[in-house]
Design an enzyme around this catalytic site. Structure first.
Site: not given
Ligand code: SAH
Length: 464
Positions: A249, A271, A384
């Site tokens: 990703d 994406k 998100m």
């Molecule tokens: N599978 C991921 C989420 C994917 S959706 C998980 O478990 O974290 C993507 C969203 O995850 C982003 O828009 C944000 O809201 C959040 N996110 C992912 N990594 C992040 C990070 N390092 N800091 C803050 N938000 C994060």
């Protein structure tokens, strides 16, 4: 298909033919290749037939065909080139129980003889149901030219070796061995030193394949955590250590990609929230393509693959292709975020449940149970959620949420550039715009950083 092609077992069985001229000769040339017992009835046999009979290749009876002459025969050929005689003999042979072919009479024949490419034990039978004998001959000529003459001996040697090759486990490994034999080892050995050489080479090749352990393709759906390499699980590290291909990703940090095996192919399948740069179907196909080719694929997803990761679609694609897989969980952004502000996701007396929400879905801003979310003490982690801040604020206030509800936005959690923005529901959208967040950010509804909370308590106490 008016005629169904089959390969008939004729070894040791009787095949009977009536006729001694050209048509008989043409058929006998083919039939002599079989291991059947041939009997020919002819008053005036051609010299070749006489010779074959003298050599003991067939039994020649110098008289017209009689009732009972085709008893116990599997096949009968009426080849007298005489309509009346052919009708007579074929009727008799049918009565004897043989399957009957009348040469050049498709209509009255029970079977027809195909054009044959003979690389015994490999035989190719070509039929056009009588429609285009020219075509059948052209196809035959084409195949004759294309199939090496050594194919027959290779197949014969291979056949004798089948039992020995059973030491290899059934499936891919055994298939690999045979493919290697027919397309590499076999032809090469035949060129170098003939059949004996092939046998030696086959044995050597089997030993080589036995000692090799070619791996089947496999897909690991691995959580990469929020960005800090130290928040990877040991299992994630191990998967990266052995990966052939890493499909990741945009959320996965360069520091984590550094940990992949040196030889691994890294593919960015990033994406972005609105408007995909690589469609989900393309990602699915990419994963399947590499795994099907035998690669150990690590599908590396930011955070935990089971949280807003479209994991199920990828698992379905992989399963549909018969590829094995497993999931390695990771630390989701919500867990890392609460940790960074010293809070709990759930807390006795405050919230007995916590929600993970997405700010938008495929259709746009996502709808939720706003009524429940507006209640005091509710905690929700909004993934998100940057673009939908104003929408969420509006919905919550409309459903009676306290405007002073704490909201905390954590950007780039666990990374060196992490930022924490503590605000309240009524100020949220304005603060977000000002903060100009460029990295991934998680919004917590109903939580504020513990330090700020402590200060708040402190000031309350002072006031009291
Ligand atoms: N599978 C991921 C989420 C994917 S959706 C998980 O478990 O974290 C993507 C969203 O995850 C982003 O828009 C944000 O809201 C959040 N996110 C992912 N990594 C992040 C990070 N390092 N800091 C803050 N938000 C994060």
């Amino acid at each position: 298909m008016k005629h169904f092609p089959i390969f008939l077992a004729v070894e040791g069985r009787r095949i009977v033919l009536s006729g001694g001229g050209e048509a008989a000769l043409a058929k006998l040339r083919l039939l002599r290749k079989t291991e059947a017992h041939l009997t020919v009835f002819a008053r005036h046999p051609a010299p070749e037939i006489e010779q074959w009979a003298a050599e003991g290749n067939l039994r020649l009876v110098r008289r017209a065909f009689q009732p009972g002459d085709a008893l116990c025969a599997v096949l009968f050929y009426a080849a007298d080139e005489d309509t009346v005689e052919d009708a007579r003999t074929s009727a008799l042979a049918r009565a004897d129980g043989a399957l009957v072919n009348i040469v050049d009479n498709l209509m009255d024949s029970q079977f027809i003889t195909p054009a044959i490419v003979d690389r015994d034990p490999v035989t190719v039978a070509i039929g056009t149901e009588g429609a285009a004998p020219v075509l059948a001959r052209a196809i035959k000529a084409d195949l004759e030219a294309r199939l090496p003459a050594t194919l027959g001996p290779l197949a014969r040697i291979g056949k004798a070796f089948r039992k020995a090759a059973d030491v290899l486990p059934m499936g891919r490994r055994r298939r690999d061995f045979w493919a290697d034999y027919y397309f590499n080892t076999g032809p090469r050995a035949m060129d170098q030193g003939g059949e004996d050489h092939v046998k030696t080479a086959l044995q050597a090749s089997l030993e080589k394949h036995q000692n090799e352990h070619p791996r089947e393709g496999h897909v690991a759906f691995v959580g990469a955590g929020p960005g800090d390499p130290e928040l990877l699980t040991l299992k994630a590290r191990k998967a990266l250590d052995t990966a052939d291909v890493v499909i990741h990703d945009r959320l996965v940090t360069p520091e984590i990609l550094e940990l992949a095996r040196r030889e691994a192919i890294l593919i960015d399948a990033g994406k972005e929230g609105f408007g995909a740069s690589m469609s989900q179907e393309a990602i699915n196909a990419l994963i399947v393509e590499h795994a099907a080719a035998g690669a150990q694929v690590v599908r590396l997803k930011g955070g935990d693959p089971t949280v807003f990761g479209r994991l199920d679609e990828e698992i379905e694609a992989v399963t549909a292709s018969g590829i094995s897989w497993h999931v390695v969980p990771g630390i989701t952004a919500a867990s890392a975020s609460v940790a960074s502000i010293g809070q709990s996701l759930t807390k006795r007396g405050r919230n007995a449940s916590v929600r993970f929400l997405t700010g938008h879905d495929m259709k746009g801003f996502a709808d939720h149970d706003w009524h429940a979310l507006a209640r005091p003490g509710e905690v929700a982690a909004i993934y998100m959620g940057k673009k939908s801040a104003r929408f969420i604020q509006g919905r919550l206030i409309m459903h009676g949420a306290d405007r002073a509800t704490p909201v905390t936005v954590i950007e780039n959690v666990s990374r060196p550039d992490q930022r924490v923005l503590a605000t309240t529901l009524d100020r949220l959208p304005a603060d977000l715009t000002e903060a100009d967040l460029t990295g991934p950010a998680l919004t917590f509804l109903g939580l504020s950083p513990r330090a700020a909370e402590a200060q708040l308590d402190h000031s309350k106490q002072e006031l009291a």
